[in-house]
Design an enzyme around this catalytic site. Structure first.
Site, PDB file in Angstrom:
ATOM      1  N   HIS A  12      -3.275   2.655  -3.644  1.00  0.00           N
ATOM      2  CA  HIS A  12      -2.856   3.206  -2.357  1.00  0.00           C
ATOM      3  C   HIS A  12      -1.765   4.268  -2.536  1.00  0.00           C
ATOM      4  O   HIS A  12      -0.706   3.991  -3.112  1.00  0.00           O
ATOM      5  CB  HIS A  12      -2.322   2.052  -1.503  1.00  0.00           C
ATOM      6  CG  HIS A  12      -2.042   2.410  -0.091  1.00  0.00           C
ATOM      7  ND1 HIS A  12      -0.897   1.990   0.558  1.00  0.00           N
ATOM      8  CD2 HIS A  12      -2.747   3.123   0.830  1.00  0.00           C
ATOM      9  CE1 HIS A  12      -0.918   2.416   1.808  1.00  0.00           C
ATOM     10  NE2 HIS A  12      -2.024   3.119   1.997  1.00  0.00           N
ATOM     11  N   ASP A  41      -3.164  10.690   1.313  1.00  0.00           N
ATOM     12  CA  ASP A  41      -3.169  11.254   2.663  1.00  0.00           C
ATOM     13  C   ASP A  41      -3.068  12.767   2.571  1.00  0.00           C
ATOM     14  O   ASP A  41      -2.237  13.286   1.827  1.00  0.00           O
ATOM     15  CB  ASP A  41      -1.978  10.721   3.464  1.00  0.00           C
ATOM     16  CG  ASP A  41      -1.942   9.207   3.501  1.00  0.00           C
ATOM     17  OD1 ASP A  41      -2.749   8.623   4.235  1.00  0.00           O
ATOM     18  OD2 ASP A  41      -1.104   8.614   2.784  1.00  0.00           O
ATOM     19  N   HIS A  54       1.976  11.504   3.994  1.00  0.00           N
ATOM     20  CA  HIS A  54       1.528  10.512   4.968  1.00  0.00           C
ATOM     21  C   HIS A  54       2.082  10.790   6.363  1.00  0.00           C
ATOM     22  O   HIS A  54       1.341  10.833   7.342  1.00  0.00           O
ATOM     23  CB  HIS A  54       1.945   9.105   4.521  1.00  0.00           C
ATOM     24  CG  HIS A  54       1.574   8.040   5.513  1.00  0.00           C
ATOM     25  ND1 HIS A  54       2.401   7.692   6.569  1.00  0.00           N
ATOM     26  CD2 HIS A  54       0.472   7.271   5.622  1.00  0.00           C
ATOM     27  CE1 HIS A  54       1.810   6.738   7.277  1.00  0.00           C
ATOM     28  NE2 HIS A  54       0.641   6.465   6.727  1.00  0.00           N
TER      29      HIS A  54
END
Length: 249
Positions: A12, A41, A54
């Site tokens: 992640h 992201d 993000h």
């Protein structure tokens, strides 16, 4: 269903707890723990450059303030995106999508790109990110997976480059979520792990899509989801959930 072409284990935001999230440093740390697939992201600068971040604003993960998407890439590229995490990463820059693509392609790593628009730019961000992904991965058998909580962004991505696979991100089982994923011709649904039961996973599989879970940070949850039939797990705990130690299926 088409066989899942990506690794089961996905880091992640790179290794976004052990290193500054959404930076090349984080990807390198994740790779050092055996990860071969990553999530990040991506949003657009004011002059249309896709870059990794993000938040809508810069305060949490850089030395600047304000809305990131209102700054040019020249301004963004000069920021320190590492010292907020720890002194060891001082000076780590914000990478572009092109930077991450080069790293992943060189190493044979897979990528899940979350389209993270600055509010009000959903369609433009979906279109540009899909176009850039298609260009950067041209000729590659496995393209990146484009995911988003924003159906408008995914619709624009589909219209721009339908060959780049898509996934609907959900944080609740809102009315019509599965129909929406179907209408967008998604390859997968990426859901918060707490939403996923054997029945929910079966419904996703029944619609000929794959089921992924975020953000799974303990072995017991990972094992339970494996038993339910999950197809992929996104985790922050790259130092505790080792791809070589936990076997899926």
């Amino acid at each position: 269903m088409t066989p899942w072409p990506y690794s089961f284990w996905i880091a992640h935001r790179g290794a976004g707890k052990l290193a500054p999230e959404n930076t090349l440093a984080a990807f390198r740390v994740g790779a050092s723990h055996g990860y071969r697939a990553f999530e990040c992201d991506v949003k657009l600068s004011a002059d249309g450059v896709p870059f990794l971040l993000h938040d809508a604003t810069l305060e949490r993960t850089t030395t600047a303030q304000g809305v990131a998407g209102e700054r040019s890439w020249a301004e963004l590229s000069a920021l320190d995106a590492g010292s907020w995490h720890s002194p060891a990463f001082r000076g780590e820059p914000i990478p572009t999508l092109a930077d991450i693509a080069k790293y992943c392609l060189h190493n044979g790593f897979a990528l899940n790109i979350e389209i993270k628009p600055t509010p009000g730019t959903e369609e433009e961000t979906g279109r540009v990110v899909a176009g850039e992904a298609a260009r950067l991965w041209a000729g590659e058998a496995v393209k990146p997976l484009l995911s988003s909580f924003q159906p408008q962004a995914l619709e624009a991505a589909k219209a721009a480059e339908e060959s780049v696979p898509r996934a609907l991100l959900i944080d609740s089982l809102w009315p019509g979520w599965l129909d929406c994923a179907n209408a967008l011709r998604c390859a997968a649904v990426v859901a918060h792990h707490s939403l996923l039961s054997t029945q929910v996973i079966a419904s996703i599989h029944g619609a000929e899509m794959l089921a992924l879970a975020y953000t799974v940070n303990d072995p017991a949850t990972a094992q339970r989801l494996m038993e339910y039939g999950i197809d992929g797990v996104i985790t922050d705990a790259v130092d505790r959930l080792s791809p070589s130690a936990l076997v899926c299926g």
